[in-house]
Design a protein around this motif. Sequence first.
Motif, PDB file in Angstrom:
ATOM      1  N   GLU A  28       0.828  -1.208   0.000  1.00  0.00           N
ATOM      2  CA  GLU A  28       0.000   0.000   0.000  1.00  0.00           C
ATOM      3  C   GLU A  28       0.864   1.259   0.000  1.00  0.00           C
ATOM      4  O   GLU A  28       0.569   2.225  -0.701  1.00  0.00           O
ATOM      5  CB  GLU A  28      -0.948   0.013   1.197  1.00  0.00           C
ATOM      6  N   LEU A  29       1.938   1.254   0.791  1.00  0.00           N
ATOM      7  CA  LEU A  29       2.843   2.421   0.815  1.00  0.00           C
ATOM      8  C   LEU A  29       3.524   2.617  -0.536  1.00  0.00           C
ATOM      9  O   LEU A  29       3.632   3.744  -1.030  1.00  0.00           O
ATOM     10  CB  LEU A  29       3.874   2.267   1.931  1.00  0.00           C
ATOM     11  N   ALA A  30       3.983   1.507  -1.124  1.00  0.00           N
ATOM     12  CA  ALA A  30       4.632   1.596  -2.432  1.00  0.00           C
ATOM     13  C   ALA A  30       3.643   2.095  -3.488  1.00  0.00           C
ATOM     14  O   ALA A  30       3.982   2.929  -4.339  1.00  0.00           O
ATOM     15  CB  ALA A  30       5.208   0.241  -2.836  1.00  0.00           C
ATOM     16  N   ARG A  31       2.424   1.598  -3.431  1.00  0.00           N
ATOM     17  CA  ARG A  31       1.396   2.011  -4.386  1.00  0.00           C
ATOM     18  C   ARG A  31       1.048   3.484  -4.196  1.00  0.00           C
ATOM     19  O   ARG A  31       0.855   4.217  -5.171  1.00  0.00           O
ATOM     20  CB  ARG A  31       0.145   1.137  -4.227  1.00  0.00           C
ATOM     21  N   ALA A  32       0.973   3.923  -2.945  1.00  0.00           N
ATOM     22  CA  ALA A  32       0.683   5.334  -2.671  1.00  0.00           C
ATOM     23  C   ALA A  32       1.791   6.223  -3.244  1.00  0.00           C
ATOM     24  O   ALA A  32       1.506   7.273  -3.839  1.00  0.00           O
ATOM     25  CB  ALA A  32       0.530   5.562  -1.172  1.00  0.00           C
ATOM     26  N   GLU A  33       3.039   5.822  -3.100  1.00  0.00           N
ATOM     27  CA  GLU A  33       4.155   6.591  -3.660  1.00  0.00           C
ATOM     28  C   GLU A  33       4.071   6.616  -5.185  1.00  0.00           C
ATOM     29  O   GLU A  33       4.297   7.650  -5.812  1.00  0.00           O
ATOM     30  CB  GLU A  33       5.490   5.995  -3.215  1.00  0.00           C
ATOM     31  N   GLU A  34       3.736   5.478  -5.771  1.00  0.00           N
ATOM     32  CA  GLU A  34       3.600   5.381  -7.223  1.00  0.00           C
ATOM     33  C   GLU A  34       2.484   6.296  -7.726  1.00  0.00           C
ATOM     34  O   GLU A  34       2.658   7.025  -8.704  1.00  0.00           O
ATOM     35  CB  GLU A  34       3.302   3.932  -7.603  1.00  0.00           C
ATOM     36  N   LEU A  35       1.348   6.274  -7.044  1.00  0.00           N
ATOM     37  CA  LEU A  35       0.230   7.127  -7.432  1.00  0.00           C
ATOM     38  C   LEU A  35       0.578   8.605  -7.256  1.00  0.00           C
ATOM     39  O   LEU A  35       0.211   9.436  -8.095  1.00  0.00           O
ATOM     40  CB  LEU A  35      -1.024   6.772  -6.635  1.00  0.00           C
ATOM     41  N   GLN A  36       1.276   8.935  -6.180  1.00  0.00           N
ATOM     42  CA  GLN A  36       1.673  10.321  -5.953  1.00  0.00           C
ATOM     43  C   GLN A  36       2.607  10.799  -7.068  1.00  0.00           C
ATOM     44  O   GLN A  36       2.468  11.925  -7.567  1.00  0.00           O
ATOM     45  CB  GLN A  36       2.358  10.476  -4.585  1.00  0.00           C
ATOM     46  N   ALA A  37       3.526   9.936  -7.486  1.00  0.00           N
ATOM     47  CA  ALA A  37       4.424  10.292  -8.592  1.00  0.00           C
ATOM     48  C   ALA A  37       3.630  10.502  -9.878  1.00  0.00           C
ATOM     49  O   ALA A  37       3.907  11.439 -10.641  1.00  0.00           O
ATOM     50  CB  ALA A  37       5.476   9.207  -8.782  1.00  0.00           C
ATOM     51  N   GLN A  38       2.624   9.670 -10.137  1.00  0.00           N
ATOM     52  CA  GLN A  38       1.793   9.829 -11.328  1.00  0.00           C
ATOM     53  C   GLN A  38       0.995  11.124 -11.268  1.00  0.00           C
ATOM     54  O   GLN A  38       0.832  11.808 -12.282  1.00  0.00           O
ATOM     55  CB  GLN A  38       0.857   8.629 -11.492  1.00  0.00           C
ATOM     56  N   ILE A  39       0.503  11.460 -10.088  1.00  0.00           N
ATOM     57  CA  ILE A  39      -0.255  12.707  -9.921  1.00  0.00           C
ATOM     58  C   ILE A  39       0.647  13.907 -10.199  1.00  0.00           C
ATOM     59  O   ILE A  39       0.265  14.845 -10.909  1.00  0.00           O
ATOM     60  CB  ILE A  39      -0.876  12.784  -8.506  1.00  0.00           C
ATOM     61  N   GLU A  40       1.854  13.887  -9.655  1.00  0.00           N
ATOM     62  CA  GLU A  40       2.787  14.993  -9.867  1.00  0.00           C
ATOM     63  C   GLU A  40       3.157  15.117 -11.345  1.00  0.00           C
ATOM     64  O   GLU A  40       3.224  16.222 -11.880  1.00  0.00           O
ATOM     65  CB  GLU A  40       4.037  14.798  -9.011  1.00  0.00           C
ATOM     66  N   GLU A  41       3.360  13.988 -11.999  1.00  0.00           N
ATOM     67  CA  GLU A  41       3.671  14.006 -13.432  1.00  0.00           C
ATOM     68  C   GLU A  41       2.502  14.575 -14.232  1.00  0.00           C
ATOM     69  O   GLU A  41       2.695  15.376 -15.146  1.00  0.00           O
ATOM     70  CB  GLU A  41       3.992  12.587 -13.906  1.00  0.00           C
ATOM     71  N   ALA A  42       1.290  14.188 -13.874  1.00  0.00           N
ATOM     72  CA  ALA A  42       0.103  14.702 -14.558  1.00  0.00           C
ATOM     73  C   ALA A  42      -0.039  16.210 -14.339  1.00  0.00           C
ATOM     74  O   ALA A  42      -0.379  16.944 -15.277  1.00  0.00           O
ATOM     75  CB  ALA A  42      -1.143  13.969 -14.074  1.00  0.00           C
ATOM     76  N   GLU A  43       0.229  16.678 -13.140  1.00  0.00           N
ATOM     77  CA  GLU A  43       0.148  18.112 -12.858  1.00  0.00           C
ATOM     78  C   GLU A  43       1.183  18.884 -13.676  1.00  0.00           C
ATOM     79  O   GLU A  43       0.894  19.968 -14.194  1.00  0.00           O
ATOM     80  CB  GLU A  43       0.332  18.373 -11.365  1.00  0.00           C
ATOM     81  N   GLN A  44       2.387  18.324 -13.807  1.00  0.00           N
ATOM     82  CA  GLN A  44       3.421  18.966 -14.623  1.00  0.00           C
ATOM     83  C   GLN A  44       3.008  18.997 -16.087  1.00  0.00           C
ATOM     84  O   GLN A  44       3.208  20.006 -16.781  1.00  0.00           O
ATOM     85  CB  GLN A  44       4.755  18.243 -14.458  1.00  0.00           C
ATOM     86  N   THR A  45       2.410  17.914 -16.560  1.00  0.00           N
ATOM     87  CA  THR A  45       1.936  17.863 -17.938  1.00  0.00           C
ATOM     88  C   THR A  45       0.856  18.906 -18.166  1.00  0.00           C
ATOM     89  O   THR A  45       0.846  19.593 -19.202  1.00  0.00           O
ATOM     90  CB  THR A  45       1.400  16.450 -18.276  1.00  0.00           C
TER      91      THR A  45
END
Length: 134
Positions: free
Chosen positions: A30-47
């Motif tokens: 769950e922690l690893a998945r949360a980090e992965e999702l947070q990275a995807q969110i940040e990438e989407a915000e940058q895009t």
Amino acid sequence: MTDDSATAAMRYKEIIALSRGSADNLRQWELARAEELQAQIEEAEQTIEREKEREARATERATRWWKMALHNIQGLNWLEPRDDPQPVPTARAAYLERYLEEVKPSYQELVQAVLGLGWRAKRAAAKRGEQPPA
């Protein structure tokens, strides 16, 4: 204590240990998945930010071409310009550069057409013995 109770107790301890291990594994996943999702969110915000900047540059560029076109036709009192250009919701974002590149040749055609009209207007005025338009 009999062998059966010892075996049951060992089995109970084994089940508890497996349960704790499973809970730890789930927590780590769950922690690893949360980090992965947070990275995807940040990438989407940058895009999104990059695309907003790209859209702003495209809008500025289209507005600049439009103003230049208006300047070229301002002497043609019979030609009514339409409203400023607006984004087309069905346009494909992937083709933005292609769309923008199509504006320049169209603008150049307009300039040539206006220049041609200016030449014809001066010629027609000269034939009528009038002062040619500026």
